[in-house]
Motif scaffolding. Structure first.
Motif, PDB file in Angstrom:
ATOM      1  N   GLY A  68      51.993  35.045  34.164  1.00 17.52           N
ATOM      2  CA  GLY A  68      51.106  35.903  33.488  1.00 17.52           C
ATOM      3  C   GLY A  68      50.201  35.457  32.878  1.00 17.52           C
ATOM      4  N   LEU A  69      50.445  33.346  33.037  1.00 20.32           N
ATOM      5  CA  LEU A  69      48.983  32.448  32.468  1.00 20.32           C
ATOM      6  C   LEU A  69      47.670  32.533  33.764  1.00 20.32           C
ATOM      7  CD1 LEU A  69      51.101  30.120  30.012  1.00 20.32           C
ATOM      8  CD2 LEU A  69      49.395  31.617  29.796  1.00 20.32           C
ATOM      9  N   SER A  70      49.118  32.364  34.574  1.00 25.29           N
ATOM     10  CA  SER A  70      48.041  32.611  36.288  1.00 25.29           C
ATOM     11  C   SER A  70      47.132  33.839  36.371  1.00 25.29           C
ATOM     12  CB  SER A  70      48.733  32.270  37.706  1.00 25.29           C
ATOM     13  OG  SER A  70      47.773  32.315  38.466  1.00 25.29           O
ATOM     14  N   ALA A  71      47.813  35.095  35.919  1.00 26.58           N
ATOM     15  CA  ALA A  71      46.560  35.785  36.385  1.00 26.58           C
ATOM     16  C   ALA A  71      46.143  36.318  35.283  1.00 26.58           C
ATOM     17  CB  ALA A  71      48.183  37.285  36.144  1.00 26.58           C
ATOM     18  N   HIS A  97      43.539  39.875  41.875  1.00 27.64           N
ATOM     19  CA  HIS A  97      43.133  40.211  42.596  1.00 27.64           C
ATOM     20  C   HIS A  97      43.179  41.527  42.377  1.00 27.64           C
ATOM     21  CE1 HIS A  97      40.875  40.153  46.351  1.00 27.64           C
ATOM     22  NE2 HIS A  97      42.027  40.903  46.479  1.00 27.64           N
ATOM     23  N   ALA A  98      44.283  42.440  42.235  1.00 26.99           N
ATOM     24  CA  ALA A  98      44.706  43.573  42.708  1.00 26.99           C
ATOM     25  C   ALA A  98      44.172  44.430  41.659  1.00 26.99           C
ATOM     26  CB  ALA A  98      46.399  44.158  42.982  1.00 26.99           C
ATOM     27  N   VAL A  99      44.132  43.965  40.107  1.00 28.28           N
ATOM     28  CA  VAL A  99      43.181  44.581  38.854  1.00 28.28           C
ATOM     29  C   VAL A  99      41.960  44.314  39.332  1.00 28.28           C
ATOM     30  CG1 VAL A  99      42.771  44.709  36.560  1.00 28.28           C
ATOM     31  CG2 VAL A  99      45.144  44.315  37.556  1.00 28.28           C
ATOM     32  N   ALA A 100      41.058  43.672  39.941  1.00 31.44           N
ATOM     33  CA  ALA A 100      39.575  43.632  39.899  1.00 31.44           C
ATOM     34  C   ALA A 100      39.089  44.171  40.932  1.00 31.44           C
ATOM     35  CB  ALA A 100      39.864  42.009  40.473  1.00 31.44           C
ATOM     36  N   ALA A 114      43.562  28.755  31.286  1.00 33.56           N
ATOM     37  CA  ALA A 114      43.113  30.450  30.574  1.00 33.56           C
ATOM     38  C   ALA A 114      42.380  30.702  29.487  1.00 33.56           C
ATOM     39  CB  ALA A 114      44.693  30.911  30.235  1.00 33.56           C
ATOM     40  N   ARG A 115      42.779  30.170  28.967  1.00 34.88           N
ATOM     41  CA  ARG A 115      41.823  30.289  27.393  1.00 34.88           C
ATOM     42  C   ARG A 115      40.734  29.391  27.648  1.00 34.88           C
ATOM     43  NH1 ARG A 115      43.014  27.096  23.261  1.00 34.88           N
ATOM     44  NH2 ARG A 115      45.545  25.829  23.994  1.00 34.88           N
ATOM     45  N   ARG A 116      40.366  28.495  28.759  1.00 36.13           N
ATOM     46  CA  ARG A 116      39.108  27.978  28.461  1.00 36.13           C
ATOM     47  C   ARG A 116      37.879  28.462  29.095  1.00 36.13           C
ATOM     48  NH1 ARG A 116      41.227  23.311  30.688  1.00 36.13           N
ATOM     49  NH2 ARG A 116      40.923  23.399  32.541  1.00 36.13           N
ATOM     50  N   HIS A 117      38.707  29.684  30.179  1.00 37.44           N
ATOM     51  CA  HIS A 117      38.172  30.496  31.297  1.00 37.44           C
ATOM     52  C   HIS A 117      37.668  31.113  30.150  1.00 37.44           C
ATOM     53  CE1 HIS A 117      37.455  28.138  34.753  1.00 37.44           C
ATOM     54  NE2 HIS A 117      38.738  27.543  34.455  1.00 37.44           N
ATOM     55  N   GLY A 118      38.118  31.333  28.773  1.00 38.21           N
ATOM     56  CA  GLY A 118      38.029  33.494  28.294  1.00 38.21           C
ATOM     57  C   GLY A 118      39.309  33.963  28.091  1.00 38.21           C
ATOM     58  N   ALA A 119      40.030  33.940  28.623  1.00 37.71           N
ATOM     59  CA  ALA A 119      41.388  34.780  28.127  1.00 37.71           C
ATOM     60  C   ALA A 119      41.682  34.147  26.965  1.00 37.71           C
ATOM     61  CB  ALA A 119      42.530  34.170  28.990  1.00 37.71           C
ATOM     62  N   VAL A 120      42.584  35.516  26.476  1.00 37.92           N
ATOM     63  CA  VAL A 120      42.706  35.414  25.092  1.00 37.92           C
ATOM     64  C   VAL A 120      44.865  35.292  25.424  1.00 37.92           C
ATOM     65  CG1 VAL A 120      43.735  36.845  22.508  1.00 37.92           C
ATOM     66  CG2 VAL A 120      40.345  36.338  24.008  1.00 37.92           C
ATOM     67  N   LEU A 149      41.874  35.996  36.256  1.00 42.28           N
ATOM     68  CA  LEU A 149      41.187  37.411  35.869  1.00 42.28           C
ATOM     69  C   LEU A 149      39.832  37.275  35.694  1.00 42.28           C
ATOM     70  CD1 LEU A 149      43.600  39.830  34.494  1.00 42.28           C
ATOM     71  CD2 LEU A 149      42.610  40.490  36.617  1.00 42.28           C
ATOM     72  N   ALA A 150      39.880  35.948  34.103  1.00 46.01           N
ATOM     73  CA  ALA A 150      39.133  35.692  33.344  1.00 46.01           C
ATOM     74  C   ALA A 150      37.956  34.506  34.506  1.00 46.01           C
ATOM     75  CB  ALA A 150      39.190  34.424  32.417  1.00 46.01           C
ATOM     76  N   ARG A 151      39.105  33.499  35.505  1.00 46.12           N
ATOM     77  CA  ARG A 151      37.737  32.599  36.090  1.00 46.12           C
ATOM     78  C   ARG A 151      37.424  33.400  37.305  1.00 46.12           C
ATOM     79  NH1 ARG A 151      40.420  27.916  38.832  1.00 46.12           N
ATOM     80  NH2 ARG A 151      40.752  29.557  40.430  1.00 46.12           N
ATOM     81  N   ASP A 152      37.592  33.672  38.159  1.00 41.43           N
ATOM     82  CA  ASP A 152      37.287  34.600  39.560  1.00 41.43           C
ATOM     83  C   ASP A 152      36.939  35.893  39.503  1.00 41.43           C
ATOM     84  OD1 ASP A 152      38.570  32.051  39.840  1.00 41.43           O
ATOM     85  OD2 ASP A 152      40.496  33.352  41.409  1.00 41.43           O
ATOM     86  N   TYR A 153      37.150  36.847  38.312  1.00 39.86           N
ATOM     87  CA  TYR A 153      36.530  38.225  38.104  1.00 39.86           C
ATOM     88  C   TYR A 153      36.174  38.689  37.038  1.00 39.86           C
ATOM     89  CZ  TYR A 153      40.144  38.418  42.195  1.00 39.86           C
ATOM     90  OH  TYR A 153      40.885  38.235  43.104  1.00 39.86           O
TER      91      TYR A 153
END
Ligand SMILES: Cc1cc2nc3c(=O)[nH]c(=O)nc-3n(C[C@H](O)[C@H](O)[C@H](O)COP(=O)(O)OP(=O)(O)OC[C@H]3O[C@@H](n4cnc5c(N)ncnc54)[C@H](O)[C@@H]3O)c2cc1C
Length: 447
Positions: free
Chosen positions: A50-53, A401-404, A209-215, A57-61
């Motif tokens: 979950g944290l990697s997803a 990636h699939a979501v993006a 994950a948080r640093r890149h903007g995920a909550v 999501l936040a960092r790459d897309y």
């Protein structure tokens, strides 16, 4: 909320596991969801997957993601495993995977598993995660002479058909670099794998994950899930998340009533670990112990072990069907006894830690990553077969990636990952399947 397959203490989220990893580590204070929020992607489960997803999501897309975990971050399997970064995330053997899915998909599966190991190394370096990486290989040791031929065959397949850096070392050769003991008859060496501190890896992923903007909201179990005008509505005790897509990353802790399409498809199994006091140089020399690389053996219910950076010895095995306090006590005594049988001069050595947790198996004995056929905006990843330290973060990256891509179509994954594993109808059938497997392994090993 969790599946009630084991004793309630296995699911007590307010009791953190007393692992060697959590000694002196401050876990993030749970930031319970207390309001209604809208987001692009809701991620259920705050382990590696979950944290990697969320991180990818936040960092790459640049896609908004909210992670919800029922427990504090630092409670699930990702906080309490052995820290082996190796392959494969399957209980089916390499030969079975080739026979079942064909050469090309078997190749794709094993290459993706090696990519997953590389992803962990990359995440440690890109996100500056200090997780104490140890060693440059992992070993599978033949526990009996009868296991040598199979291991040699696997080494051949890994090397010549999957292009992995694998080799079989005879007993004497492994003695020079690995260890002695009563259950060492040669080993398969897989270069690239390594050991790490799993909790530091998890906390590093969460911070990244948080640093890149995920909550991230811990202590926020998803209790119900509905769909309203194309959006998923997830209810937690004090809040609500409305999302366009949902990633289910709950693995062995997947509640049966979370998502009907996923019910009864996971087979959780207990894995148990003891850790000794630090061993002296003389004690290590007495067993010819020379490696910092993680080791597993070829028993069906395998032993896995490694020397930690402070010279404590970690020794683990799957087993147990309840996880009750009484069974835990017996399991600890059994592990201590078996440790002394495999490494006789360590008989009776003090263990300072015992803990266990759930790994996730599936009826087809390979993992599952994909979209629900009934609703392609729901994505899932589970069934790492006790090999999730590499595979779960990789699955998180694949799902992000699939979501993006937003295509809503099938993920382009090798066949062993594709589709949902068999629905086993009821929790009691899953428990029975596990007991039958243990019985079968016990009988085949004795014979
Ligand atoms: C003792 C032990 C030793 C192991 N050793 C190794 C090893 O050496 N190497 C290796 O590769 N693998 C090992 N594993 C397996 C590995 O730990 C797992 O495969 C991996 O951590 C799974 O990651 P995950 O993110 O998929 O799931 P998890 O880390 O288990 O996270 C799932 C999360 O989902 C949450 N959740 C469940 N339901 C809900 C809900 N309704 N709402 C919100 N949240 C919910 C849970 O609280 C949990 O935190 C071991 C496992 C155990 C238990």
């Amino acid at each position: 909320m969790y599946p009630a397959l084991f004793h309630p203490q296995v699911y007590e989220t307010d009791v953190l596991p007393r692992t060697i990893w959590s000694e002196g580590v401050a876990l993030p204070v749970p930031n319970r969801l207390g309001t209604s929020i809208r987001t692009e992607v809701a991620v259920i489960g705050g382990g590696y997957a979950g944290l990697s997803a969320a991180l990818h999501l936040a960092r790459d897309y640049g896609i908004e993601a909210v992670v919800l975990d029922a427990a504090p971050i630092g409670w699930g399997a990702s906080a309490r495993n052995g820290g082996f970064v190796t392959l494969p995330a399957a209980k089916a053997s390499a030969e079975e995977i080739i026979a079942r899915y064909g050469e090309a998909d078997a190749y794709g599966f094993f290459r993706s598993q090696a990519d997953a190991i590389e992803l962990v190394r990359r995440l440690l370096s890109e996100e500056r995660i200090e997780a104490e990486p140890q060693g440059d290989a992992t070993y599978d040791v033949a526990h009996a002479p009868s296991a040598v031929a199979g291991l040699q065959r696997t080494a051949e397949i890994y090397r010549h058909r999957f292009g992995l850096d694998a080799a079989f070392l005879g007993r004497w050769a492994f003695d020079q670099i690995g260890h002695g003991g009563t259950e060492q008859h040669g080993a398969l060496r897989l270069r690239g794998g390594f050991g790490l501190n799993p909790l530091k890896f998890l906390l590093g992923l969460e911070a990244a994950a948080r640093r890149h903007g995920a909550v991230v909201h811990a202590d926020s179990p998803v209790l119900s899930w509905a769909k309203d005008r194309g959006r998923h509505i997830l209810e937690t005790p004090d809040g609500q998340v409305s999302a366009r897509s949902v990633i289910v990353a709950t693995n062995s802790y997947t509640p049966d009533d979370l998502q009907p399409a996923l019910a009864n498809r996971t087979i959780p199994a207990l894995s148990n670990i003891v850790v000794t006091r630090p061993l002296t140089e003389d004690e290590l020399a007495a067993e010819g112990w020379r490696t910092v690389c993680p080791v597993a053996n070829t028993r069906s219910l395998l032993f896995y072990y490694r020397l930690l950076p402070d010279r404590r010895f970690l020794f683990g095995a799957r087993g147990g069907t309840s996880g009750s306090p009484r069974e835990d006590k017996a399991m600890r005594a059994w592990l201590e006894r078996r440790l002394g049988e495999v490494f006789p001069s360590w008989k009776g050595i003090e263990t300072t830690h015992f803990w266990n947790g759930l790994v996730c198996l599936t009826a087809r004995r390979t993992p599952a990553i994909g979209r629900l056929p009934s609703d392609p905006t729901v994505l899932y990843g589970f069934g790492w077969h006790g090999n999730g330290v590499n595979t779960a973060p990789w699955a998180g990256q694949v799902l992000a990636h699939a979501v993006a891509m937003r295509s809503g179509g099938m993920l382009d994954l090798p066949a062993p990952y594709r589709g949902l594993p068999m629905n086993l109808f009821a929790p009691s059938v899953r428990k029975l399947a596990l007991k039958a497997a243990y019985l079968w392994y016990g009988l085949t090993e004795r014979s």
